[in-house]
Design a protein around this motif. Structure first.
Motif, PDB file in Angstrom:
ATOM      1  N   ILE A  32      10.187 -13.231  39.980  1.00  0.00           N
ATOM      2  CA  ILE A  32       9.774 -11.839  40.104  1.00  0.00           C
ATOM      3  C   ILE A  32      11.028 -11.000  40.312  1.00  0.00           C
ATOM      4  CG2 ILE A  32       7.462 -12.364  40.952  1.00  0.00           C
ATOM      5  CD1 ILE A  32       8.440 -11.617  43.776  1.00  0.00           C
ATOM      6  N   HIS A  33      10.991  -9.786  39.763  1.00  0.00           N
ATOM      7  CA  HIS A  33      12.148  -8.904  39.851  1.00  0.00           C
ATOM      8  C   HIS A  33      11.857  -7.633  40.638  1.00  0.00           C
ATOM      9  CE1 HIS A  33      13.010 -11.408  36.294  1.00  0.00           C
ATOM     10  NE2 HIS A  33      14.278 -11.239  36.632  1.00  0.00           N
ATOM     11  N   LEU A  34      10.583  -7.324  40.818  1.00  0.00           N
ATOM     12  CA  LEU A  34      10.177  -6.089  41.493  1.00  0.00           C
ATOM     13  C   LEU A  34       9.136  -6.418  42.552  1.00  0.00           C
ATOM     14  CD1 LEU A  34       9.710  -3.878  38.301  1.00  0.00           C
ATOM     15  CD2 LEU A  34      11.629  -3.760  39.910  1.00  0.00           C
ATOM     16  N   PRO A  35       9.150  -5.725  43.699  1.00  0.00           N
ATOM     17  CA  PRO A  35       8.166  -5.997  44.746  1.00  0.00           C
ATOM     18  C   PRO A  35       6.725  -5.902  44.263  1.00  0.00           C
ATOM     19  CG  PRO A  35       9.919  -4.607  45.605  1.00  0.00           C
ATOM     20  CD  PRO A  35      10.141  -4.700  44.125  1.00  0.00           C
ATOM     21  N   GLU A  36       6.460  -4.966  43.364  1.00  0.00           N
ATOM     22  CA  GLU A  36       5.079  -4.763  42.901  1.00  0.00           C
ATOM     23  C   GLU A  36       4.582  -5.893  42.001  1.00  0.00           C
ATOM     24  OE1 GLU A  36       7.690  -1.616  40.709  1.00  0.00           O
ATOM     25  OE2 GLU A  36       7.597  -2.574  42.688  1.00  0.00           O
ATOM     26  N   GLN A  37       5.459  -6.780  41.579  1.00  0.00           N
ATOM     27  CA  GLN A  37       5.032  -7.928  40.769  1.00  0.00           C
ATOM     28  C   GLN A  37       4.513  -9.087  41.622  1.00  0.00           C
ATOM     29  OE1 GLN A  37       8.645  -8.791  38.623  1.00  0.00           O
ATOM     30  NE2 GLN A  37       8.194  -7.355  36.966  1.00  0.00           N
ATOM     31  N   ALA A  38       4.846  -9.106  42.894  1.00  0.00           N
ATOM     32  CA  ALA A  38       4.612 -10.286  43.725  1.00  0.00           C
ATOM     33  C   ALA A  38       3.145 -10.669  43.810  1.00  0.00           C
ATOM     34  CB  ALA A  38       5.189 -10.062  45.126  1.00  0.00           C
ATOM     35  N   ALA A  39       2.273  -9.727  44.109  1.00  0.00           N
ATOM     36  CA  ALA A  39       0.856 -10.049  44.332  1.00  0.00           C
ATOM     37  C   ALA A  39       0.214 -10.608  43.070  1.00  0.00           C
ATOM     38  CB  ALA A  39       0.103  -8.811  44.818  1.00  0.00           C
TER      39      ALA A  39
ATOM     40  N   VAL B  65       1.673 -12.089  40.473  1.00  0.00           N
ATOM     41  CA  VAL B  65       2.234 -13.398  40.143  1.00  0.00           C
ATOM     42  C   VAL B  65       1.678 -14.468  41.082  1.00  0.00           C
ATOM     43  CG1 VAL B  65       4.365 -14.744  40.081  1.00  0.00           C
ATOM     44  CG2 VAL B  65       4.308 -12.460  39.063  1.00  0.00           C
ATOM     45  N   ALA B  66       1.492 -14.119  42.345  1.00  0.00           N
ATOM     46  CA  ALA B  66       0.961 -15.083  43.314  1.00  0.00           C
ATOM     47  C   ALA B  66      -0.475 -15.482  43.010  1.00  0.00           C
ATOM     48  CB  ALA B  66       1.047 -14.496  44.720  1.00  0.00           C
ATOM     49  N   GLU B  67      -1.206 -14.680  42.249  1.00  0.00           N
ATOM     50  CA  GLU B  67      -2.566 -15.037  41.846  1.00  0.00           C
ATOM     51  C   GLU B  67      -2.575 -16.224  40.896  1.00  0.00           C
ATOM     52  OE1 GLU B  67      -5.644 -13.751  42.682  1.00  0.00           O
ATOM     53  OE2 GLU B  67      -4.577 -12.680  44.273  1.00  0.00           O
ATOM     54  N   VAL B  68      -1.472 -16.406  40.147  1.00  0.00           N
ATOM     55  CA  VAL B  68      -1.389 -17.458  39.125  1.00  0.00           C
ATOM     56  C   VAL B  68      -0.442 -18.577  39.546  1.00  0.00           C
ATOM     57  CG1 VAL B  68      -0.661 -17.953  36.751  1.00  0.00           C
ATOM     58  CG2 VAL B  68      -1.960 -15.865  37.252  1.00  0.00           C
ATOM     59  N   CYS B  69       0.694 -18.210  40.132  1.00  0.00           N
ATOM     60  CA  CYS B  69       1.765 -19.179  40.385  1.00  0.00           C
ATOM     61  C   CYS B  69       1.653 -19.796  41.776  1.00  0.00           C
ATOM     62  CB  CYS B  69       3.120 -18.508  40.216  1.00  0.00           C
ATOM     63  SG  CYS B  69       3.481 -18.070  38.487  1.00  0.00           S
ATOM     64  N   ASP B  70       2.030 -21.062  41.853  1.00  0.00           N
ATOM     65  CA  ASP B  70       1.987 -21.814  43.107  1.00  0.00           C
ATOM     66  C   ASP B  70       3.256 -21.639  43.920  1.00  0.00           C
ATOM     67  OD1 ASP B  70      -0.540 -23.570  42.488  1.00  0.00           O
ATOM     68  OD2 ASP B  70       0.714 -23.651  40.696  1.00  0.00           O
ATOM     69  N   LEU B  71       4.303 -21.138  43.282  1.00  0.00           N
ATOM     70  CA  LEU B  71       5.609 -20.944  43.902  1.00  0.00           C
ATOM     71  C   LEU B  71       6.216 -19.700  43.277  1.00  0.00           C
ATOM     72  CD1 LEU B  71       8.124 -22.128  45.534  1.00  0.00           C
ATOM     73  CD2 LEU B  71       8.737 -23.284  43.390  1.00  0.00           C
TER      74      LEU B  71
ATOM     75  N   GLN C 114       9.700 -17.400  42.619  1.00  0.00           N
ATOM     76  CA  GLN C 114      11.149 -17.588  42.553  1.00  0.00           C
ATOM     77  C   GLN C 114      11.857 -16.244  42.571  1.00  0.00           C
ATOM     78  OE1 GLN C 114      13.053 -20.842  40.208  1.00  0.00           O
ATOM     79  NE2 GLN C 114      13.851 -19.177  38.960  1.00  0.00           N
ATOM     80  N   ILE C 115      12.926 -16.162  43.356  1.00  0.00           N
ATOM     81  CA  ILE C 115      13.751 -14.959  43.435  1.00  0.00           C
ATOM     82  C   ILE C 115      15.065 -15.219  42.701  1.00  0.00           C
ATOM     83  CG2 ILE C 115      14.873 -13.299  44.961  1.00  0.00           C
ATOM     84  CD1 ILE C 115      11.837 -13.336  45.248  1.00  0.00           C
ATOM     85  N   PRO C 116      15.392 -14.416  41.684  1.00  0.00           N
ATOM     86  CA  PRO C 116      16.636 -14.635  40.941  1.00  0.00           C
ATOM     87  C   PRO C 116      17.869 -14.436  41.825  1.00  0.00           C
ATOM     88  CG  PRO C 116      15.134 -13.191  39.729  1.00  0.00           C
ATOM     89  CD  PRO C 116      14.580 -13.326  41.104  1.00  0.00           C
ATOM     90  N   ALA C 117      18.958 -15.097  41.446  1.00  0.00           N
ATOM     91  CA  ALA C 117      20.175 -15.071  42.259  1.00  0.00           C
ATOM     92  C   ALA C 117      20.726 -13.662  42.448  1.00  0.00           C
ATOM     93  CB  ALA C 117      21.229 -15.972  41.621  1.00  0.00           C
TER      94      ALA C 117
ATOM     95  N   ARG D  71      19.501 -10.666  47.841  1.00  0.00           N
ATOM     96  CA  ARG D  71      19.662  -9.818  49.029  1.00  0.00           C
ATOM     97  C   ARG D  71      18.693  -8.639  49.057  1.00  0.00           C
ATOM     98  NH1 ARG D  71      25.184  -9.568  51.519  1.00  0.00           N
ATOM     99  NH2 ARG D  71      24.750  -7.350  51.615  1.00  0.00           N
ATOM    100  N   GLN D  72      17.815  -8.538  48.052  1.00  0.00           N
ATOM    101  CA  GLN D  72      16.920  -7.379  47.955  1.00  0.00           C
ATOM    102  C   GLN D  72      15.769  -7.517  48.956  1.00  0.00           C
ATOM    103  OE1 GLN D  72      19.262  -5.590  46.197  1.00  0.00           O
ATOM    104  NE2 GLN D  72      17.442  -4.539  45.447  1.00  0.00           N
ATOM    105  N   THR D  73      15.875  -6.829  50.064  1.00  0.00           N
ATOM    106  CA  THR D  73      14.937  -6.998  51.170  1.00  0.00           C
ATOM    107  C   THR D  73      13.494  -6.732  50.765  1.00  0.00           C
ATOM    108  OG1 THR D  73      16.663  -6.422  52.770  1.00  0.00           O
ATOM    109  CG2 THR D  73      14.375  -6.263  53.514  1.00  0.00           C
ATOM    110  N   ASP D  74      13.235  -5.643  50.073  1.00  0.00           N
ATOM    111  CA  ASP D  74      11.850  -5.314  49.704  1.00  0.00           C
ATOM    112  C   ASP D  74      11.243  -6.390  48.818  1.00  0.00           C
ATOM    113  OD1 ASP D  74      12.030  -2.994  51.156  1.00  0.00           O
ATOM    114  OD2 ASP D  74      12.311  -1.670  49.428  1.00  0.00           O
ATOM    115  N   LEU D  75      12.037  -6.958  47.930  1.00  0.00           N
ATOM    116  CA  LEU D  75      11.557  -8.013  47.047  1.00  0.00           C
ATOM    117  C   LEU D  75      11.234  -9.279  47.844  1.00  0.00           C
ATOM    118  CD1 LEU D  75      11.014  -8.923  44.111  1.00  0.00           C
ATOM    119  CD2 LEU D  75      13.405  -9.646  44.001  1.00  0.00           C
ATOM    120  N   LEU D  76      12.113  -9.647  48.764  1.00  0.00           N
ATOM    121  CA  LEU D  76      11.890 -10.829  49.586  1.00  0.00           C
ATOM    122  C   LEU D  76      10.651 -10.666  50.467  1.00  0.00           C
ATOM    123  CD1 LEU D  76      15.578 -11.489  50.706  1.00  0.00           C
ATOM    124  CD2 LEU D  76      14.296 -12.768  48.991  1.00  0.00           C
ATOM    125  N   VAL D  77      10.510  -9.506  51.070  1.00  0.00           N
ATOM    126  CA  VAL D  77       9.353  -9.254  51.935  1.00  0.00           C
ATOM    127  C   VAL D  77       8.060  -9.328  51.132  1.00  0.00           C
ATOM    128  CG1 VAL D  77       8.188  -7.490  53.324  1.00  0.00           C
ATOM    129  CG2 VAL D  77      10.643  -7.914  53.630  1.00  0.00           C
ATOM    130  N   ALA D  78       8.056  -8.726  49.935  1.00  0.00           N
ATOM    131  CA  ALA D  78       6.852  -8.742  49.099  1.00  0.00           C
ATOM    132  C   ALA D  78       6.491 -10.162  48.691  1.00  0.00           C
ATOM    133  CB  ALA D  78       7.053  -7.865  47.864  1.00  0.00           C
TER     134      ALA D  78
END
Length: 286
Positions: A105-112, A114-120, A122-125, A129-136
Motif C-alpha cells: 500500500i502506498h496511501l493511508p486510504e488504501q489500507a482498509a 486492501v485488508a479486506e482481501v490481503c492477509d498481510l 506490505q509497506i514499501p521501503a 517512515r511515513q507515519t500516517d501510512l504505518l498507522v493506517a
C-alpha cells in the motif's frame, strides 16, 4: 555508517498470518510472486506453482504482487492494473490456490480496502517512515511487513516498529532489502538481520530487490539475478525468519524488475537448496 550494537534482545514476537506463524522455530516463510500484476492467467499460473511448492512441510508460501508500482523511475513506466482490478486478481489467486496473499500500500486510504482481501500488508521501503501510512496499516488489525528504507540504518527501524505496535496488534515483520551504496547500486550488510531481530520482530530478507541496480537501465531499474541465491544463502545462514522473491515465467516480459527476478521454472530448485541449508543451520543451533 555508525556502528550499531544490540544492547538488549527482547523475545521475538511471532507473527500469525492466517494459518502460518513466522518466527523462531517455525517453517521458513516465503513471500513470492511477480513484481506487478499483469493478467488473471499469469497470476494464477504463478500462484499454482507456488501452491505446489507449498505442499512441503518446511515452508509457508504467501503470494505477493503489486496492483500499483507507484515509485517507478519514469512517468512512462507501466504501473499496474490499479487497486480495484488488482484486488480482484489477488482475491482470485487466494480463492483458487488457497495461498495467503499480500500487496503493497502506498496511501493511508488504501489500507482498509486492501485488508479486506490481503492477509498481510506490505509497506514499501521508500515509505517506511511515513507515519500516517504505518498507522493506517496497523489499524486494520492485519500483520504488517515493512521494508527497511534503503537510506535507513537497521537500528532506526525501532521507531518504525514502535509506530506500528502503537497503532495495532496484528503483528510486525521487518524486511531487509539492501542499502544505497553510491549511485545505482545496493549492498547488503548482513548485520541488519540480527540487529532488526533484536527489536523483537521476525525479519524477512528480500533477495531479489537486494540485487536491484536503481536507474541501471536509464529510465528503469536494472539488476543481477545471479546474485539472488548467494545473498539468500547468507541470509538463511545468519538466521532470517522469512525470504522474499520475485518470480515470473518469462522475466524479460515483466513490466517491472525483470532483471532481478528468478525464472519460475528455476524457483523450486533455488528454494530447495535454501531449505536444505536452513535445515543444516537449525541443526547447528540445536
Amino acid at each position: 555508517m555508525a556502528c550499531e550494537t544490540m544492547t538488549e534482545t527482547p523475545e521475538i514476537q511471532p507473527v500469525r498470518i492466517r494459518d502460518y506463524v513466522c518466527g523462531p522455530g517455525e517453517p521458513l516463510l516465503v513471500i513470492a510472486g511477480p513484481c506487478v500484476l499483469q493478467s488473471r492467467e499469469l497470476a494464477l499460473q504463478i500462484g499454482e506453482e507456488l501452491a505446489r511448492i507449498n505442499q512441503r512441510s518446511d515452508v509457508q508460501v504467501i503470494f505477493k504482487a503489486s496492483f500499483d508500482k507507484a515509485n517507478r523511475t519514469s512517468l512512462a513506466a507501466k504501473r499496474g492494473p490499479g487497486i480495484e482490478q488488482g484486488l480482484g486478481l489477488l482475491e482470485a489467486v487466494r480463492a483458487n490456490t488457497g495461498l495467503p496473499v499480500t500487496t503493497d500500500i502506498h496511501l493511508p486510504e488504501q489500507a482498509a480496502a486492501v485488508a479486506e482481501v490481503c492477509d498481510l500488508l506490505q509497506i514499501p521501503a521508500f515509505l517506511a517512515r511515513q507515519t500516517d501510512l504505518l498507522v493506517a496499516a496497523a489499524s486494520t488489525g492485519r500483520p504488517v511487513n515493512v521494508k527497511k528504507g534503503q537510506f535507513m540504518s537497521p537500528g532506526d527501524m525501532r521507531y518504525v516498529v514502535d509506530k506500528l505496535r502503537g497503532s495495532g496488534d496484528g503483528g510486525v515483520m521487518a524486511c531487509e532489502r539492501g542499502t544505497f551504496f553510491g549511485y545505482g547500486r545496493l549492498v547488503n550488510d548482513m548485520q541488519a538481520i540480527p540487529i532488526m531481530r533484536s527489536l523483537g520482530v521476525p525479519v524477512v530478507f528480500d533477495a531479489t530487490h537486494s540485487v536491484q541496480q536503481p536507474g541501471g537501465l536509464g529510465g528503469a531499474t536494472g539488476g543481477n539475478r545471479e546474485m539472488v541465491e548467494p545473498l539468500a544463502r547468507a541470509a538463511v545462514a545468519i538466521g532470517c525468519d522469512a525470504l522474499f522473491f520475485e518470480t515470473h515465467p518469462d522475466p524479460q516480459t515483466s513490466p517491472s524488475d525483470g532483471p532481478n527476478m528468478i525464472p519460475l521454472d528455476r524457483f523450486a530448485g533455488t528454494l530447495d537448496r535454501l531449505l536444505r541449508l536452513r535445515e543444516a543451520v537449525d541443526g547447528l543451533d540445536g
